[in-house]
Design a protein around this motif. Structure first.
Motif, PDB file in Angstrom:
ATOM      1  N   CYS A  68      40.705  36.109   7.940  1.00 47.05           N
ATOM      2  CA  CYS A  68      39.413  36.506   7.363  1.00 47.05           C
ATOM      3  C   CYS A  68      38.259  36.088   8.262  1.00 47.05           C
ATOM      4  CB  CYS A  68      39.232  35.848   5.993  1.00 47.05           C
ATOM      5  SG  CYS A  68      40.561  36.184   4.821  1.00 47.05           S
ATOM      6  N   THR A  83      31.595  38.559   2.720  1.00 42.55           N
ATOM      7  CA  THR A  83      32.180  39.881   2.931  1.00 42.55           C
ATOM      8  C   THR A  83      33.039  39.838   4.184  1.00 42.55           C
ATOM      9  OG1 THR A  83      30.235  40.880   1.906  1.00 42.55           O
ATOM     10  CG2 THR A  83      31.664  42.336   3.190  1.00 42.55           C
ATOM     11  N   SER A  87      38.765  43.242   6.229  1.00 38.36           N
ATOM     12  CA  SER A  87      39.383  43.898   5.072  1.00 38.36           C
ATOM     13  C   SER A  87      38.287  44.267   4.075  1.00 38.36           C
ATOM     14  CB  SER A  87      40.398  42.960   4.404  1.00 38.36           C
ATOM     15  OG  SER A  87      39.739  41.908   3.715  1.00 38.36           O
ATOM     16  N   THR A  88      38.709  44.671   2.900  1.00 37.93           N
ATOM     17  CA  THR A  88      37.755  45.004   1.835  1.00 37.93           C
ATOM     18  C   THR A  88      37.470  43.807   0.936  1.00 37.93           C
ATOM     19  OG1 THR A  88      39.554  45.755   0.396  1.00 37.93           O
ATOM     20  CG2 THR A  88      38.483  47.428   1.797  1.00 37.93           C
ATOM     21  N   MET A  89      37.971  42.624   1.304  1.00 39.06           N
ATOM     22  CA  MET A  89      37.809  41.448   0.462  1.00 39.06           C
ATOM     23  C   MET A  89      36.356  40.976   0.422  1.00 39.06           C
ATOM     24  SD  MET A  89      39.675  37.719   0.652  1.00 39.06           S
ATOM     25  CE  MET A  89      41.201  38.274  -0.097  1.00 39.06           C
ATOM     26  N   THR A 109      36.785  37.241  -6.541  1.00 40.12           N
ATOM     27  CA  THR A 109      37.249  37.866  -5.310  1.00 40.12           C
ATOM     28  C   THR A 109      37.778  39.254  -5.649  1.00 40.12           C
ATOM     29  OG1 THR A 109      37.837  35.740  -4.336  1.00 40.12           O
ATOM     30  CG2 THR A 109      38.887  37.691  -3.385  1.00 40.12           C
ATOM     31  N   TRP A 111      39.139  43.150  -3.857  1.00 37.80           N
ATOM     32  CA  TRP A 111      39.561  43.914  -2.685  1.00 37.80           C
ATOM     33  C   TRP A 111      40.240  45.183  -3.154  1.00 37.80           C
ATOM     34  CZ3 TRP A 111      42.142  39.651  -4.436  1.00 37.80           C
ATOM     35  CH2 TRP A 111      43.509  39.776  -4.688  1.00 37.80           C
TER      36      TRP A 111
END
Length: 151
Positions: A68, A83, A87-89, A109, A111
């Motif tokens: 991340c 952000t 990834s979309t996390m 959280t 995603w």
């Protein structure tokens, strides 16, 4: 793709400003309170609140590791949003008053999860695992900011 959401909260016996300050301290407090599932923690820009860029690896299970790289913003008072560039996390931390000398800390959280059967299992089990990790983190945060017990 379905949105996966894991939300954990805790009441902390400290003023909201003190709790928020600790959460926003990526170059100090944050690295000290991360549980063992986090590794390779590094602040690459900033270090306090909005404008910080922070890296870590999160080992959610023995086989599932996420690399991340988070950009930190502070869109409203008492809130930090991390952000992930990889990834979309998105992690959203919110600190609000919870009575005299107490704070409510919520971490959510989200995603975009997988589809099909794999997505079903991800939506079913991943939030539970992440909630356990966040619960450990929030317990460490509380231990960090709560004053010594009154005799």
């Amino acid at each position: 793709m379905a949105l996966v959401d894991a939300t954990t909260e805790r009441i902390v016996a400290a003023e909201p400003e003190k709790v928020y300050e600790a959460l926003a301290d990526y170059s100090g407090t944050r690295g000290r309170i991360l549980p063992g599932q986090f590794s390779e923690y590094e602040v690459t820009a900033g270090g306090t609140g909005a404008g910080t860029v922070v890296h870590w690896r999160l080992q959610a299970t023995s086989k599932r590791v996420r690399d991340c790289l988070f950009d930190v913003t502070a869109p409203t008072a008492g809130q930090l949003v991390e952000t992930d560039r990889n990834s979309t996390m998105v992690n959203t931390w919110t600190v609000t008053p919870a009575g005299s000398g107490r704070s409510k800390v919520v971490v959510s959280t989200t995603w975009q999860g997988a589809t099909g059967v794999g997505g079903f299992f991800e939506r079913t089990f991943a939030p539970k695992g992440l909630n356990r990790i966040h619960d450990e983190l929030l317990a460490a945060l509380a231990a960090q900011v709560e004053g010594p017990a009154q005799a």
